[in-house]
Design an enzyme around this catalytic site. Sequence first.
Site, short mmCIF file in Angstrom:
data_model
loop_
_atom_site.label_atom_id
_atom_site.label_comp_id
_atom_site.label_asym_id
_atom_site.label_seq_id
_atom_site.Cartn_x
_atom_site.Cartn_y
_atom_site.Cartn_z
CG ASN A 81 -1.76 1.20 1.38
OD1 ASN A 81 -1.79 2.06 0.49
ND2 ASN A 81 -2.44 1.32 2.51
CE LYS A 131 -0.19 3.14 4.77
NZ LYS A 131 -0.06 3.20 6.22
CG HIS A 137 -5.77 1.76 5.44
ND1 HIS A 137 -5.33 2.68 6.36
CD2 HIS A 137 -4.74 0.91 5.22
CE1 HIS A 137 -4.07 2.39 6.68
NE2 HIS A 137 -3.69 1.33 6.00
CD GLU A 162 -2.81 5.37 6.93
OE1 GLU A 162 -2.84 5.38 5.69
OE2 GLU A 162 -1.83 4.92 7.57
CD GLU A 179 -3.17 -2.50 7.41
OE1 GLU A 179 -2.09 -2.70 6.85
OE2 GLU A 179 -3.83 -1.45 7.24
N GLY A 217 2.72 2.36 10.83
CA GLY A 217 3.63 3.49 10.68
C GLY A 217 4.38 3.87 11.95
CB SER A 271 5.61 -1.63 12.06
OG SER A 271 5.21 -0.28 12.25
P1 13P Z 1 3.22 0.42 7.69
O1 13P Z 1 3.74 -0.85 7.09
O2 13P Z 1 3.91 1.65 7.19
O3 13P Z 1 3.12 0.34 9.17
O4 13P Z 1 1.70 0.58 7.14
C1 13P Z 1 0.84 -0.49 7.22
C2 13P Z 1 -0.39 -0.15 6.47
O5 13P Z 1 -1.14 0.72 6.87
C3 13P Z 1 -0.65 -0.87 5.22
O6 13P Z 1 -1.94 -0.63 4.77
#
Ligand code: 13P
Length: 250
Positions: free
Chosen positions: A9, A11, A95, A97, A167, A173, A213
Amino acid sequence: MRRKIVAGNWKMNKTLIQGLQLADEILSASTSAEVLKIIAPPFTHLSAIAEKIKSRTDFAVAAQDCHHLQNGAYTGEVSAEMVASTGANYVIIGHSERRLYANETNDILIQKLNRALSARLIPIFCIGESIDERNAKTHLEAIRAQLKDGLFHLSSPDFGKTIIAYEPVWAIGTGVTATSYQAQGVHDFIRTEINKKYGKEISDNISILYGGSCNAQNAKELFACADIDGGLIGGASLKSADFSAITNSF
Ligand code: 13P
């Protein structure tokens, strides 16, 4: 046999030129033919990357979101049908976010799932608890509610097509990965809930990915867990060497 999957992803990262270069690097570095690699770039890159990967059966492209309505006067939005028309076959839905920054509710997510499936896109549906829920030890109830209120309206055939990504919000992150014990515990719980609702055949066959992560150092231990079928990778998917190492971690 469940398919092993690693999805990247991206982003809101990479210009089109940078994204095409990264896709080229990933395509040449990835040797794990039995692992499905899904690239989820920004909408603006979908067609070009779908075109690049089209001769590779071990690669696919996903959008990071789609709108919950079919079409109309919604300036700036992108529908599931439009995503499918680029050559993408998958779409990330729910997601954390988007739940947080775009106020996506279960009601909206239900509509997005239905739109995605009508457009023949395979949803990658994200669930995961907050740090407060984890600390209060109510994380399994939170996961159960996200499944029940966002996903369990689907018919068995539609549910059977989906991919789930666990997740934990506190791991995204942050550099703080769930331990393999914590992640396996939740994946096992998710599969058991699916078994109760849809039966053993579907629960045995659905791929459940871990995200948060996940990187080239910890992927092997996570992917060795019985109910972890791969990863949804954020930061580490932006470097071809790291992403390829993760795809070789089964
Ligand atoms: P990270 O791997 O940067 O923690 O992000 C995970 C994520 O949100 C994948 O959709």
